[in-house]
Each structure stands twice: as C-alpha cells, then as structure tokens.
Design an enzyme around this catalytic site. Structure first.
Site, PDB file in Angstrom:
ATOM      1  CE1 TYR A 280      -4.726   0.367   0.596  1.00  0.00           C
ATOM      2  CE2 TYR A 280      -3.649   2.392  -0.102  1.00  0.00           C
ATOM      3  CZ  TYR A 280      -4.789   1.631   0.065  1.00  0.00           C
ATOM      4  OH  TYR A 280      -6.001   2.150  -0.310  1.00  0.00           O
ATOM      5  CD  GLU A 287      -1.996   5.152  -6.451  1.00  0.00           C
ATOM      6  OE1 GLU A 287      -2.647   6.078  -5.950  1.00  0.00           O
ATOM      7  OE2 GLU A 287      -2.299   3.965  -6.295  1.00  0.00           O
TER       8      GLU A 287
HETATM    9  C1  LIG Z   1     -14.390   9.804  -0.023  1.00  0.00           C
HETATM   10  C2  LIG Z   1     -13.701   9.945  -1.407  1.00  0.00           C
HETATM   11  C3  LIG Z   1     -12.315  10.556  -1.256  1.00  0.00           C
HETATM   12  C4  LIG Z   1     -11.481  10.427  -2.496  1.00  0.00           C
HETATM   13  C5  LIG Z   1     -10.076  10.845  -2.205  1.00  0.00           C
HETATM   14  C6  LIG Z   1      -9.140   9.950  -2.898  1.00  0.00           C
HETATM   15  C7  LIG Z   1      -7.813   9.908  -2.182  1.00  0.00           C
HETATM   16  C8  LIG Z   1      -7.105   8.636  -2.573  1.00  0.00           C
HETATM   17  C9  LIG Z   1      -5.960   8.345  -1.672  1.00  0.00           C
HETATM   18  C10 LIG Z   1      -5.636   6.877  -1.524  1.00  0.00           C
HETATM   19  C11 LIG Z   1      -5.240   6.253  -2.835  1.00  0.00           C
HETATM   20  C12 LIG Z   1      -5.149   4.741  -2.720  1.00  0.00           C
HETATM   21  C13 LIG Z   1      -5.079   4.174  -4.132  1.00  0.00           C
HETATM   22  C14 LIG Z   1      -4.766   2.696  -4.092  1.00  0.00           C
HETATM   23  C15 LIG Z   1      -3.468   2.280  -4.033  1.00  0.00           C
HETATM   24  C16 LIG Z   1      -3.220   0.825  -4.079  1.00  0.00           C
HETATM   25  O1  LIG Z   1      -4.100  -0.018  -4.281  1.00  0.00           O
HETATM   26  S1  LIG Z   1      -1.630   0.425  -3.783  1.00  0.00           S
HETATM   27  C17 LIG Z   1      -1.552  -1.382  -3.957  1.00  0.00           C
HETATM   28  C18 LIG Z   1      -1.917  -2.140  -2.682  1.00  0.00           C
HETATM   29  N1  LIG Z   1      -3.302  -1.918  -2.417  1.00  0.00           N
HETATM   30  C19 LIG Z   1      -3.951  -2.543  -1.379  1.00  0.00           C
HETATM   31  O2  LIG Z   1      -3.425  -3.373  -0.644  1.00  0.00           O
HETATM   32  C20 LIG Z   1      -5.391  -2.170  -1.165  1.00  0.00           C
HETATM   33  C21 LIG Z   1      -6.291  -3.283  -1.720  1.00  0.00           C
HETATM   34  N2  LIG Z   1      -7.660  -2.891  -1.517  1.00  0.00           N
HETATM   35  C22 LIG Z   1      -8.387  -3.342  -0.439  1.00  0.00           C
HETATM   36  O3  LIG Z   1      -7.968  -4.106   0.419  1.00  0.00           O
HETATM   37  C23 LIG Z   1      -9.808  -2.836  -0.374  1.00  0.00           C
HETATM   38  O4  LIG Z   1     -10.081  -2.146  -1.564  1.00  0.00           O
HETATM   39  C24 LIG Z   1     -10.069  -1.918   0.845  1.00  0.00           C
HETATM   40  C25 LIG Z   1     -11.418  -1.216   0.697  1.00  0.00           C
HETATM   41  C26 LIG Z   1      -8.945  -0.923   0.955  1.00  0.00           C
HETATM   42  C27 LIG Z   1     -10.157  -2.792   2.110  1.00  0.00           C
HETATM   43  O5  LIG Z   1     -11.001  -3.871   1.828  1.00  0.00           O
HETATM   44  P1  LIG Z   1     -12.253  -4.239   2.793  1.00  0.00           P
HETATM   45  O6  LIG Z   1     -13.268  -4.879   1.920  1.00  0.00           O
HETATM   46  O7  LIG Z   1     -12.706  -3.113   3.613  1.00  0.00           O
HETATM   47  O8  LIG Z   1     -11.590  -5.273   3.790  1.00  0.00           O
HETATM   48  P2  LIG Z   1     -11.733  -6.846   3.722  1.00  0.00           P
HETATM   49  O9  LIG Z   1     -11.346  -7.375   5.058  1.00  0.00           O
HETATM   50  O10 LIG Z   1     -11.025  -7.370   2.528  1.00  0.00           O
HETATM   51  O11 LIG Z   1     -13.316  -7.112   3.492  1.00  0.00           O
HETATM   52  C28 LIG Z   1     -14.230  -6.877   4.554  1.00  0.00           C
HETATM   53  C29 LIG Z   1     -15.252  -8.003   4.507  1.00  0.00           C
HETATM   54  O12 LIG Z   1     -16.002  -7.899   3.288  1.00  0.00           O
HETATM   55  C30 LIG Z   1     -15.795  -9.067   2.511  1.00  0.00           C
HETATM   56  N3  LIG Z   1     -15.657  -8.649   1.133  1.00  0.00           N
HETATM   57  C31 LIG Z   1     -15.206  -7.451   0.686  1.00  0.00           C
HETATM   58  N4  LIG Z   1     -15.240  -7.435  -0.666  1.00  0.00           N
HETATM   59  C32 LIG Z   1     -15.697  -8.663  -1.056  1.00  0.00           C
HETATM   60  C33 LIG Z   1     -15.942  -9.264  -2.326  1.00  0.00           C
HETATM   61  N5  LIG Z   1     -15.709  -8.616  -3.459  1.00  0.00           N
HETATM   62  N6  LIG Z   1     -16.417 -10.541  -2.331  1.00  0.00           N
HETATM   63  C34 LIG Z   1     -16.663 -11.212  -1.186  1.00  0.00           C
HETATM   64  N7  LIG Z   1     -16.436 -10.709   0.055  1.00  0.00           N
HETATM   65  C35 LIG Z   1     -15.966  -9.438   0.098  1.00  0.00           C
HETATM   66  C36 LIG Z   1     -14.505  -9.675   3.020  1.00  0.00           C
HETATM   67  O13 LIG Z   1     -14.445 -11.061   2.731  1.00  0.00           O
HETATM   68  C37 LIG Z   1     -14.604  -9.384   4.470  1.00  0.00           C
HETATM   69  O14 LIG Z   1     -15.577 -10.265   4.997  1.00  0.00           O
HETATM   70  P3  LIG Z   1     -15.323 -10.937   6.457  1.00  0.00           P
HETATM   71  O15 LIG Z   1     -14.168 -11.870   6.202  1.00  0.00           O
HETATM   72  O16 LIG Z   1     -16.580 -11.621   6.797  1.00  0.00           O
HETATM   73  O17 LIG Z   1     -14.947  -9.777   7.367  1.00  0.00           O
END
Ligand SMILES: CCCCCCCCCCCCC/C=C/C(=O)SCCNC(=O)CCNC(=O)[C@H](O)C(C)(C)COP(=O)(O)OP(=O)(O)OC[C@H]1O[C@@H](n2cnc3c(N)ncnc32)[C@H](O)[C@@H]1OP(=O)(O)O
Length: 355
Positions: A280, A287
């Site tokens: 990240y 970026e």
């Molecule tokens: C308000 C607008 C403002 C805009 C301003 C913009 C500013 C931008 C600044 C930041 C720029 C960042 C740009 C990105 C850079 C990169 O990506 S760098 C490369 C590395 N990137 C990463 O590691 C990030 C990868 N992304 C993620 O992990 C997600 O997108 C996340 C939202 C950041 C976090 O994921 P999240 O879903 O919240 O966490 P999880 O634990 O994975 O999921 C929570 C639970 O939901 C289930 N789930 C989520 N999605 C799915 C799906 N598609 N299918 C099935 N299940 C899903 C997941 O399984 C979890 O469930 P539980 O296990 O029951 O908790």
C-alpha cells in the site's frame, strides 16, 4: 388420597391439563390406553400433601406424556391417538368435581381449526421467506463469485503479462506497460466501482469510505494522470503502479472467492492481510511520483485548467488541484492503512479464538 384442582383444554391433536400444585415434587404421570394417572407431592388446596387423580379419557391417547412443572402448577400435554374434536374429556358424561375447563387455553372447535390454519399460514410464510433468503444468498454468492473471478482473471493477466515481459525484455518492458495492459486495467478498474455499491448496499461486510477512497484513488491515477496524458503512457512509473496494484489483487480476489463459498486457505488469508503492508505505501508512493511527473505536462498543455474571468486572468492550472490531491493521497493512505490494520487484527484475533 387428596385430589388437586385440574383445568383442561384440547386441540384437534392434543389434550392439555393444568394441575394446580405449587412446588410439585416426585411427579409420577402414567398413561395406559385411555387412563391417565397422576401422583405428586406439593402445596394444593389442602396444604402440603401427596395429591393424586385418575381420568378415564373419552378416547385413547399416546403413552408419551410431556409435562413441565412450574412453581405454581404442573402443565401436562398428551397426544390423541386419533386426530379429532372430543365432546368431553372423560368417558363418564358427568365430569369429576376436580376437573374444570381451562379458559386460559380454551377454544371451541372452529377457533381451533382457525388456529391451525393461522399456524400453517405462518409456517408457509416462514418457508417462503427462507427460500427467498436462500435464493437471495445464492444469487448474491454467484454474483460476488463471478465478480471476484473476473477481477482475478483480469489482474492475473496483467501481472503475468508484465512479469513475462520484464523477464523477456528487461528494462525495455518498463516503457510500454500502458500500451500492453491498459485496456485490461481500464476494464478491471471500471468494474471495481461495483465494490462501492457492494459496500453501500450491504452485499459485503465492508465500509463504503475505505472502498470509495480505494476506487476513486486508483481511477483518478488511471483515467486522469495516465489516461488523459499521452506523454505519461511511456513513463516507467506506469509499470510500478500497475505492478503494485495487480500484486495485491491476485491475492485479494481469490481470498474473496474463498470467502464467498465459506472456504478458507490459511496462507491466502495470511497473504491477503499481510502483503498490503508493504504494497500500500509503495503503491501510493508510485502514484505520487506519477502525479508529480504529470504536473509540468498539465501546466504546459493547460489540460483541465480552469478558465478565469478575463478581468482576473487567464486560467488556473489543473496542477494546483494535483498539489491538493497529493495531500489527499497520503490522508487516504493513512485512513485505509488503519482500516486494513483493523481488518487484519479482527481476522487474526478471530482465528486465535477459534483455535
Ligand atoms: C471519499 C472519497 C475521497 C477520495 C479521495 C481519494 C484519495 C485517494 C488516496 C488513496 C489512494 C489509494 C489508491 C490505491 C493504491 C493501491 O491499491 S496500492 C496497492 C496495494 N493496495 C492494497 O493493498 C489495497 C487493496 N484494496 C483493499 O484491500 C480494499 O479495496 C479496501 C477497501 C482498501 C479494504 O477492503 P475491505 O473490503 O474493507 O476489507 P476486507 O477485510 O477485505 O473485506 C471486509 C469483509 O467484506 C468481505 N468482502 C469485501 N469485498 C468482497 C468481495 N468482493 N467478495 C466477497 N467478500 C468481500 C470480506 O471477505 C470481508 O468479509 P469478512 O471476512 O466476513 O470480514
């Protein structure tokens, strides 16, 4: 032998008896064909004694007796051998003096029929809603599984394509990453907008804001910084940004696919909740380099510049907004980094509790 007060009621399939006996002990209830015998110690109408009664029922009942003793009474339920409505409880027409209708549970035959219909209606509604929920869960699971599979295939193609080209062409591959992979990246990142809707409609257990930051952040870089400036297409920074993005997604989406089918591969969970730690910050750093490299180009081309009224001046360069965006990026990184750290803690503490 003392006889307790007994209240009775019936339904088409059961007979209910309520014996007025407080703190009943040593309860002994026997049923043989049509005769029900009761014996117990407790506080009844004549004080604390052993109380007994025997009833020759109008028709046979099943030998199994269900009873529950509360502080104030003993509630007995027996099943009728034949479903049907009885004119009275006992064989003899004249009811025993200790026996009284239980008006708390008393229904006449038509009300009892209505009660059965209502119960059957309720069971039907519960079955229908269960099927509907199961149907919805199945549809949701299929939708999420297919979505994650599409993303996994897309980012795997990007990751493998870039890896093979890097091995085959070395440093030269850094300059044509956009040309060789941008179509698939555009597809994946446009599709990724679905994740904001998934979070907003509660299809997945995740918050909207971190997902919005993630999707908006990436698509700003892809469509504005890279997509709108031809001069950015051949810069090596595109390789690093695309490689870092796809490196996490070839882990994240298979993790989600397993989650969809309630399966888990521990190494994949560990990778999902660990590789973001270096990726990240590196991703956002790459970026930020891309944004900084694009600033002189936006100044020169005046692309997206905001025209000002003639009296004030010519226009405000888009690069002013990019300086603000650089700050937003690191705020977004901090917010999502903290969010992912919480997710990691939640997942691994849940695992420790389960083991
Ligand atoms: C308000 C607008 C403002 C805009 C301003 C913009 C500013 C931008 C600044 C930041 C720029 C960042 C740009 C990105 C850079 C990169 O990506 S760098 C490369 C590395 N990137 C990463 O590691 C990030 C990868 N992304 C993620 O992990 C997600 O997108 C996340 C939202 C950041 C976090 O994921 P999240 O879903 O919240 O966490 P999880 O634990 O994975 O999921 C929570 C639970 O939901 C289930 N789930 C989520 N999605 C799915 C799906 N598609 N299918 C099935 N299940 C899903 C997941 O399984 C979890 O469930 P539980 O296990 O029951 O908790």
């Amino acid at each position: 032998m003392l006889t307790p007060l007994v209240y009775w009621a019936q339904r088409h399939e059961e007979v209910y008896l309520r014996v007025e006996l407080t703190d009943a002990q040593n309860i002994d209830i026997r049923v043989h064909e049509k005769v029900l015998q009761f014996r117990a110690q407790g506080y009844g109408a004549k004080g604390h004694h052993e109380y007994h009664f025997s009833l020759e029922l109008l028709l046979p009942v099943k030998p199994e007796v269900r009873f529950r003793s509360t502080q104030r009474q003993v509630n007995i339920t027996v099943q009728k051998e034949q479903r049907g409505w009885w004119d009275r409880l006992c064989v003899q027409e004249r009811k025993p003096v200790f026996l009284t209708p239980d008006f708390d549970r008393w229904l006449d035959e038509s009300d009892a029929e209505q009660e059965i219909k209502e119960k059957e209606e309720k069971k039907k509604r519960m079955r229908a809603s269960r099927h509907k929920n199961e149907g919805f869960i199945t549809q949701k699971t299929v939708f999420l599984f297919v979505y994650n599979l599409l993303q996994f295939v897309g980012f795997s193609w990007i990751f493998v394509n870039m890896s093979v080209r890097l091995i085959r062409f070395g440093e030269d591959s850094l300059y044509d990453t956009f040309h060789t992979t941008s179509d698939v990246m555009f597809f994946c990142q446009i599709l990724a907008s679905v994740e904001v809707l998934n979070a907003a409609f509660g299809i997945v257990r995740t918050s909207v804001v971190p997902t919005l930051i993630q999707v908006v952040g990436r698509n700003f870089i892809l469509f504005i910084i890279f997509g709108s400036l031809e001069e950015m297409h051949s810069k090596p920074v595109v390789f690093f940004v695309f490689y870092l993005w796809s490196a996490i997604e070839v882990v994240r989406y298979p993790f989600y696919m397993m989650n969809c089918v309630d399966a888990e591969w521990r190494i994949l969970t560990w990778l999902r909740y660990t590789v973001w730690i270096p990726l990240y910050p590196l991703g956002v750093l790459a970026e930020a380099v891309a944004v900084i490299q694009s600033i002189p180009i936006f100044d020169e081309t005046k692309l997206f510049s905001i025209p000002l009224p003639k009296a004030v001046g010519t226009s405000v360069s888009f690069s002013y907004l990019l300086h603000l965006y650089l700050v937003l990026m690191f705020l977004g990184l901090f917010f999502n980094f903290r969010h992912l750290y919480k997710q990691r803690k939640k997942h691994f503490s849940k695992k420790r509790k389960e083991n």
